[in-house]
Design an enzyme around this catalytic site. Structure first.
Site, PDB file in Angstrom:
ATOM      1  N   GLN A 169     -20.333   6.670 -15.214  1.00 29.04           N
ATOM      2  CA  GLN A 169     -19.296   7.522 -15.800  1.00 29.04           C
ATOM      3  C   GLN A 169     -19.258   8.910 -15.164  1.00 29.04           C
ATOM      4  O   GLN A 169     -18.251   9.610 -15.283  1.00 29.04           O
ATOM      5  CB  GLN A 169     -19.545   7.706 -17.316  1.00 29.04           C
ATOM      6  CG  GLN A 169     -19.711   6.435 -18.106  1.00 29.04           C
ATOM      7  CD  GLN A 169     -18.420   5.655 -18.241  1.00 29.04           C
ATOM      8  OE1 GLN A 169     -17.331   6.229 -18.332  1.00 29.04           O
ATOM      9  NE2 GLN A 169     -18.524   4.333 -18.224  1.00 29.04           N
ATOM     10  N   ALA A 170     -20.356   9.324 -14.511  1.00 32.24           N
ATOM     11  CA  ALA A 170     -20.420  10.698 -13.990  1.00 32.24           C
ATOM     12  C   ALA A 170     -19.353  10.891 -12.918  1.00 32.24           C
ATOM     13  O   ALA A 170     -19.186  10.053 -12.042  1.00 32.24           O
ATOM     14  CB  ALA A 170     -21.801  10.976 -13.396  1.00 32.24           C
ATOM     15  N   TYR A 204      -8.237  13.491  -6.719  1.00 26.19           N
ATOM     16  CA  TYR A 204      -9.035  12.786  -7.740  1.00 26.19           C
ATOM     17  C   TYR A 204      -8.714  11.289  -7.731  1.00 26.19           C
ATOM     18  O   TYR A 204      -9.613  10.450  -7.723  1.00 26.19           O
ATOM     19  CB  TYR A 204      -8.741  13.395  -9.115  1.00 26.19           C
ATOM     20  CG  TYR A 204      -9.267  12.604 -10.298  1.00 26.19           C
ATOM     21  CD1 TYR A 204     -10.635  12.521 -10.559  1.00 26.19           C
ATOM     22  CD2 TYR A 204      -8.391  11.960 -11.176  1.00 26.19           C
ATOM     23  CE1 TYR A 204     -11.109  11.795 -11.662  1.00 26.19           C
ATOM     24  CE2 TYR A 204      -8.858  11.243 -12.271  1.00 26.19           C
ATOM     25  CZ  TYR A 204     -10.218  11.163 -12.506  1.00 26.19           C
ATOM     26  OH  TYR A 204     -10.687  10.442 -13.590  1.00 26.19           O
ATOM     27  N   VAL A 256      -5.769  16.695 -23.475  1.00 23.60           N
ATOM     28  CA  VAL A 256      -4.754  17.346 -24.305  1.00 23.60           C
ATOM     29  C   VAL A 256      -5.002  17.105 -25.799  1.00 23.60           C
ATOM     30  O   VAL A 256      -4.771  17.996 -26.616  1.00 23.60           O
ATOM     31  CB  VAL A 256      -3.338  16.900 -23.860  1.00 23.60           C
ATOM     32  CG1 VAL A 256      -3.111  15.417 -24.072  1.00 23.60           C
ATOM     33  CG2 VAL A 256      -2.249  17.675 -24.568  1.00 23.60           C
ATOM     34  N   ILE A 293       0.390  26.138 -29.303  1.00 25.09           N
ATOM     35  CA  ILE A 293       0.059  25.166 -28.254  1.00 25.09           C
ATOM     36  C   ILE A 293       1.145  25.181 -27.186  1.00 25.09           C
ATOM     37  O   ILE A 293       2.281  25.586 -27.442  1.00 25.09           O
ATOM     38  CB  ILE A 293      -0.128  23.733 -28.814  1.00 25.09           C
ATOM     39  CG1 ILE A 293       1.099  23.278 -29.596  1.00 25.09           C
ATOM     40  CG2 ILE A 293      -1.384  23.632 -29.644  1.00 25.09           C
ATOM     41  CD1 ILE A 293       1.035  21.808 -29.971  1.00 25.09           C
TER      42      ILE A 293
HETATM   43  N1  NAD Z   1     -11.263  11.087 -20.275  1.00 19.71           N
HETATM   44  C1  NAD Z   1     -10.291  10.393 -19.698  1.00 19.71           C
HETATM   45  O1  NAD Z   1      -9.136  10.397 -20.167  1.00 19.71           O
HETATM   46  C2  NAD Z   1     -10.566   9.555 -18.481  1.00 19.71           C
HETATM   47  C3  NAD Z   1      -9.523   8.794 -17.959  1.00 19.71           C
HETATM   48  C4  NAD Z   1      -9.769   8.019 -16.829  1.00 19.71           C
HETATM   49  C5  NAD Z   1     -11.029   8.004 -16.273  1.00 19.71           C
HETATM   50  N2  NAD Z   1     -12.010   8.770 -16.789  1.00 19.71           N
HETATM   51  C6  NAD Z   1     -13.329   8.723 -16.152  1.00 19.71           C
HETATM   52  O2  NAD Z   1     -14.292   8.490 -17.157  1.00 19.71           O
HETATM   53  C7  NAD Z   1     -15.530   9.117 -16.804  1.00 19.71           C
HETATM   54  C8  NAD Z   1     -15.995   9.998 -17.946  1.00 19.71           C
HETATM   55  O3  NAD Z   1     -15.035  11.048 -18.138  1.00 19.71           O
HETATM   56  P1  NAD Z   1     -15.125  12.067 -19.355  1.00 19.71           P
HETATM   57  O4  NAD Z   1     -13.747  12.308 -19.821  1.00 19.71           O
HETATM   58  O5  NAD Z   1     -16.163  11.611 -20.300  1.00 19.71           O
HETATM   59  O6  NAD Z   1     -15.585  13.400 -18.617  1.00 19.71           O
HETATM   60  P2  NAD Z   1     -16.826  14.364 -18.918  1.00 19.71           P
HETATM   61  O7  NAD Z   1     -16.651  15.554 -18.024  1.00 19.71           O
HETATM   62  O8  NAD Z   1     -16.979  14.599 -20.376  1.00 19.71           O
HETATM   63  O9  NAD Z   1     -18.051  13.483 -18.420  1.00 19.71           O
HETATM   64  C9  NAD Z   1     -18.501  13.473 -17.089  1.00 19.71           C
HETATM   65  C10 NAD Z   1     -20.003  13.619 -17.130  1.00 19.71           C
HETATM   66  O10 NAD Z   1     -20.494  13.524 -15.788  1.00 19.71           O
HETATM   67  C11 NAD Z   1     -21.435  14.572 -15.570  1.00 19.71           C
HETATM   68  N3  NAD Z   1     -21.397  14.889 -14.137  1.00 19.71           N
HETATM   69  C12 NAD Z   1     -20.384  15.443 -13.424  1.00 19.71           C
HETATM   70  N4  NAD Z   1     -20.747  15.592 -12.135  1.00 19.71           N
HETATM   71  C13 NAD Z   1     -22.020  15.109 -12.035  1.00 19.71           C
HETATM   72  C14 NAD Z   1     -22.943  15.004 -10.966  1.00 19.71           C
HETATM   73  N5  NAD Z   1     -22.642  15.443  -9.729  1.00 19.71           N
HETATM   74  N6  NAD Z   1     -24.158  14.465 -11.215  1.00 19.71           N
HETATM   75  C15 NAD Z   1     -24.487  14.037 -12.470  1.00 19.71           C
HETATM   76  N7  NAD Z   1     -23.655  14.117 -13.525  1.00 19.71           N
HETATM   77  C16 NAD Z   1     -22.437  14.655 -13.306  1.00 19.71           C
HETATM   78  C17 NAD Z   1     -20.947  15.730 -16.424  1.00 19.71           C
HETATM   79  O11 NAD Z   1     -21.955  16.672 -16.737  1.00 19.71           O
HETATM   80  C18 NAD Z   1     -20.451  14.983 -17.667  1.00 19.71           C
HETATM   81  O12 NAD Z   1     -21.483  14.802 -18.609  1.00 19.71           O
HETATM   82  C19 NAD Z   1     -15.242   9.872 -15.510  1.00 19.71           C
HETATM   83  O13 NAD Z   1     -15.663   9.071 -14.434  1.00 19.71           O
HETATM   84  C20 NAD Z   1     -13.739  10.021 -15.499  1.00 19.71           C
HETATM   85  O14 NAD Z   1     -13.237  10.155 -14.197  1.00 19.71           O
HETATM   86  C21 NAD Z   1     -11.814   9.560 -17.878  1.00 19.71           C
END
Ligand code: NAD
Length: 313
Positions: A73-74, A143, A186, A200
């Protein structure tokens, strides 16, 4: 089963960790806390504060813990940051992912579930349609490019190294613990501001009658279920869209959150301002869901508003 969750201190990752622990798995979190928070970390998970760009260190952690599966997920998650800093975006999202895959191969990990983005990878989705798995990706932001490149690597590692890869293309995820202070998210931003009675901003609502961008909002618990299915070997498909297939405008979203939140502290509805679309943002993104989802937008928003209400502002 032993599972490594990268990004397990973040919004989605921390819910995945909770789901895995509740199902009786042993979990190790790798997170550099760049956007994640310690308070999101489950006390029963082992925590390694580590940047996934540090390949050797990542390898050491994998060798010590010997996971059966990985939920990756990171990431650098912001579209607008990626347009300003495409190199940093690629270092984390492409090279960081390669470090995870290389380490996974070293210890014979069986399955990797990868958080990809249906919300960005398909580009603009024409009115009246949904992006399905047959829709050719059209990554329009750095991205989206870095996530698409990572998907390609996952596919290669599946073909050549025998790792079972599951690419989970999330729509717009929302729910408790989403960061209301970032540029994205959002739902979290609106929940916090509406509960505080603050105005907002609705991006890309240009004229009267224009209700803003169209998105497909999926509740975080449904994303967790998809990760569990993938990690526990109950998902056959290599690529899936995790979405509801329902389109919601930003204005509809704001109005529903206002209803769920009730009158703000001063008893009035909050003000709404129009703002131009931001660089890299899409006008319309709606996906064809691959798996059934359980949570309606009204249910998910009610739980999210309750969570934000229970937190100090
Ligand atoms: N939230 C959404 O709507 C959404 C939609 C599509 C995809 N995603 C994907 O889901 C995943 C989780 O997203 P999220 O919304 O929870 O974001 P988030 O920022 O809350 O979580 C990302 C986590 O990764 C960690 N991180 C970032 N860079 C890092 C690194 N270099 N090394 C180690 N850890 C690192 C951050 O500290 C954080 O805890 C991501 O891969 C994101 O691209 C999210």
């Amino acid at each position: 089963m032993r599972v490594i969750v990268t990004g397990g201190a973040g919004f989605v990752g921390s819910h995945v960790v909770d789901g895995l622990l509740a199902s009786g798995h042993e979990v190790l979190v790798i997170d550099d806390l760049s956007s994640g928070r310690r308070e999101n970390l489950a006390p029963n998970a082992i925590f390694e504060e580590l940047d996934i760009r540090k390949g050797e260190k990542v390898n050491e952690v994998f060798k010590r813990f010997r996971p059966h599966a990985v939920s990756h997920q990171a990431a650098q998650t912001s579209v607008s940051v990626s347009t300003r800093e495409p190199l940093r975006d690629a270092e984390i999202n492409v090279l960081g992912t390669l470090n995870i895959l290389e380490a996974a191969v070293t210890v014979d990990v069986e399955r990797v579930a990868f958080a990809s983005t249906g919300g960005a990878i398909y580009g603009e989705v024409p009115e009246g349609t949904r992006a399905g798995l047959h829709t050719p990706p059209e990554p329009l932001s750095p991205y989206a490019c870095s996530k698409f490149a990572a998907e390609a690597y996952l596919h290669r590692y599946q073909e050549v190294k025998g790792i079972q890869a599951h690419i989970l293309r999330y729509a717009n995820v929302y729910g408790p613990r989403q960061d209301p202070h970032g540029e994205a998210g959002v739902v979290a931003i609106f929940c916090q501001r509406i509960l505080a009675g603050e105005p907002i901003q609705i991006n890309a609502m240009k004229t009267e009658g224009d209700d803003g961008c169209i998105r497909d909002y999926v509740y975080v618990e449904d994303v967790v279920q998809a990760n569990l299915m993938a990690l526990e070997g109950e998902l056959e498909a290599e690529i899936v869209n995790i979405a509801t297939g329902q389109e919601t405008t930003t204005l509809e979203l704001a109005n529903t959150i206002q209803q769920q939140a009730g009158p703000s502290q001063n008893g009035k509805q909050v003000e709404m301002h129009r703002a131009p679309m931001r660089e890299g943002d899409l006008q319309r993104s709606v996906l064809e869901p691959t798996l059934p989802v359980e949570t309606s937008l009204a249910q998910g928003l009610a739980q999210t508003v309750d969570w934000f209400r229970s937190r100090p502002i």
